[in-house]
Design a protein around this motif. Sequence first.
Motif, PDB file in Angstrom:
ATOM      1  N   ALA A 108      50.977  33.178  64.965  1.00 37.15           N
ATOM      2  CA  ALA A 108      50.513  34.485  65.442  1.00 37.15           C
ATOM      3  C   ALA A 108      50.530  35.512  64.317  1.00 37.15           C
ATOM      4  CB  ALA A 108      51.380  34.951  66.612  1.00 37.15           C
ATOM      5  N   ALA A 109      51.532  35.439  63.447  1.00 34.83           N
ATOM      6  CA  ALA A 109      51.611  36.367  62.316  1.00 34.83           C
ATOM      7  C   ALA A 109      50.438  36.148  61.364  1.00 34.83           C
ATOM      8  CB  ALA A 109      52.943  36.189  61.584  1.00 34.83           C
ATOM      9  N   VAL A 110      50.125  34.886  61.075  1.00 33.67           N
ATOM     10  CA  VAL A 110      49.002  34.578  60.194  1.00 33.67           C
ATOM     11  C   VAL A 110      47.693  35.052  60.826  1.00 33.67           C
ATOM     12  CG1 VAL A 110      47.657  32.705  59.154  1.00 33.67           C
ATOM     13  CG2 VAL A 110      50.150  32.675  59.002  1.00 33.67           C
ATOM     14  N   ALA A 111      47.536  34.828  62.111  1.00 33.06           N
ATOM     15  CA  ALA A 111      46.311  35.262  62.792  1.00 33.06           C
ATOM     16  C   ALA A 111      46.164  36.780  62.730  1.00 33.06           C
ATOM     17  CB  ALA A 111      46.323  34.787  64.245  1.00 33.06           C
ATOM     18  N   GLU A 112      47.269  37.491  62.913  1.00 27.34           N
ATOM     19  CA  GLU A 112      47.209  38.953  62.842  1.00 27.34           C
ATOM     20  C   GLU A 112      46.879  39.408  61.419  1.00 27.34           C
ATOM     21  OE1 GLU A 112      49.865  42.920  63.889  1.00 27.34           O
ATOM     22  OE2 GLU A 112      50.541  40.980  64.669  1.00 27.34           O
ATOM     23  N   LEU A 113      47.464  38.749  60.422  1.00 24.56           N
ATOM     24  CA  LEU A 113      47.138  39.066  59.025  1.00 24.56           C
ATOM     25  C   LEU A 113      45.655  38.847  58.744  1.00 24.56           C
ATOM     26  CD1 LEU A 113      50.138  37.630  57.008  1.00 24.56           C
ATOM     27  CD2 LEU A 113      49.268  39.967  56.884  1.00 24.56           C
ATOM     28  N   LEU A 162      57.719  38.308  57.124  1.00 23.65           N
ATOM     29  CA  LEU A 162      58.082  37.398  58.212  1.00 23.65           C
ATOM     30  C   LEU A 162      57.629  35.973  57.884  1.00 23.65           C
ATOM     31  CD1 LEU A 162      57.992  37.936  61.942  1.00 23.65           C
ATOM     32  CD2 LEU A 162      56.600  36.081  61.051  1.00 23.65           C
ATOM     33  N   CYS A 163      56.402  35.822  57.417  1.00 27.29           N
ATOM     34  CA  CYS A 163      55.871  34.497  57.088  1.00 27.29           C
ATOM     35  C   CYS A 163      56.648  33.862  55.935  1.00 27.29           C
ATOM     36  CB  CYS A 163      54.384  34.581  56.742  1.00 27.29           C
ATOM     37  SG  CYS A 163      53.336  34.935  58.172  1.00 27.29           S
ATOM     38  N   LYS A 164      56.920  34.637  54.901  1.00 26.38           N
ATOM     39  CA  LYS A 164      57.690  34.105  53.770  1.00 26.38           C
ATOM     40  C   LYS A 164      59.077  33.658  54.219  1.00 26.38           C
ATOM     41  CE  LYS A 164      55.673  36.532  49.826  1.00 26.38           C
ATOM     42  NZ  LYS A 164      55.934  37.510  48.750  1.00 26.38           N
ATOM     43  N   ASP A 165      59.723  34.478  55.037  1.00 22.38           N
ATOM     44  CA  ASP A 165      61.054  34.133  55.530  1.00 22.38           C
ATOM     45  C   ASP A 165      61.024  32.851  56.354  1.00 22.38           C
ATOM     46  OD1 ASP A 165      62.026  36.403  54.285  1.00 22.38           O
ATOM     47  OD2 ASP A 165      62.235  37.562  56.140  1.00 22.38           O
ATOM     48  N   LYS A 166      60.034  32.731  57.223  1.00 24.91           N
ATOM     49  CA  LYS A 166      59.920  31.532  58.053  1.00 24.91           C
ATOM     50  C   LYS A 166      59.653  30.291  57.202  1.00 24.91           C
ATOM     51  CE  LYS A 166      58.611  33.599  62.437  1.00 24.91           C
ATOM     52  NZ  LYS A 166      59.471  33.011  63.436  1.00 24.91           N
ATOM     53  N   LEU A 167      58.792  30.427  56.196  1.00 25.48           N
ATOM     54  CA  LEU A 167      58.502  29.297  55.316  1.00 25.48           C
ATOM     55  C   LEU A 167      59.733  28.891  54.517  1.00 25.48           C
ATOM     56  CD1 LEU A 167      54.939  30.227  54.043  1.00 25.48           C
ATOM     57  CD2 LEU A 167      55.551  28.335  55.555  1.00 25.48           C
ATOM     58  N   SER A 168      60.477  29.872  54.010  1.00 22.41           N
ATOM     59  CA  SER A 168      61.694  29.571  53.254  1.00 22.41           C
ATOM     60  C   SER A 168      62.729  28.880  54.132  1.00 22.41           C
ATOM     61  CB  SER A 168      62.298  30.850  52.671  1.00 22.41           C
ATOM     62  OG  SER A 168      61.452  31.400  51.712  1.00 22.41           O
TER      63      SER A 168
END
Length: 65
Positions: A9-14, A44-50
């Motif tokens: 959802a974060a990627v879609a919003e970006l 948020l995306c970077k944190d989730k990926l890490s």
Amino acid sequence: MPDKINYEAAVAELESIVRKMENDQLDIDSLTEQLKRAQELIKLCKDKLSKTDEEIKQILGEQAE
């Protein structure tokens, strides 16, 4: 960040924010707000990926033992 959304959802919003910027659909006030939101989403995306990367490494490390 007050709201919790998943990675997809974060990627879609970006992607939506980027499309609006590319199509000049944002006025100057909206642009500022959307840029701030994009920064939050990127973090948020970077944190989730890490976190996911660390979890995968831990799982693989446990399997190697």
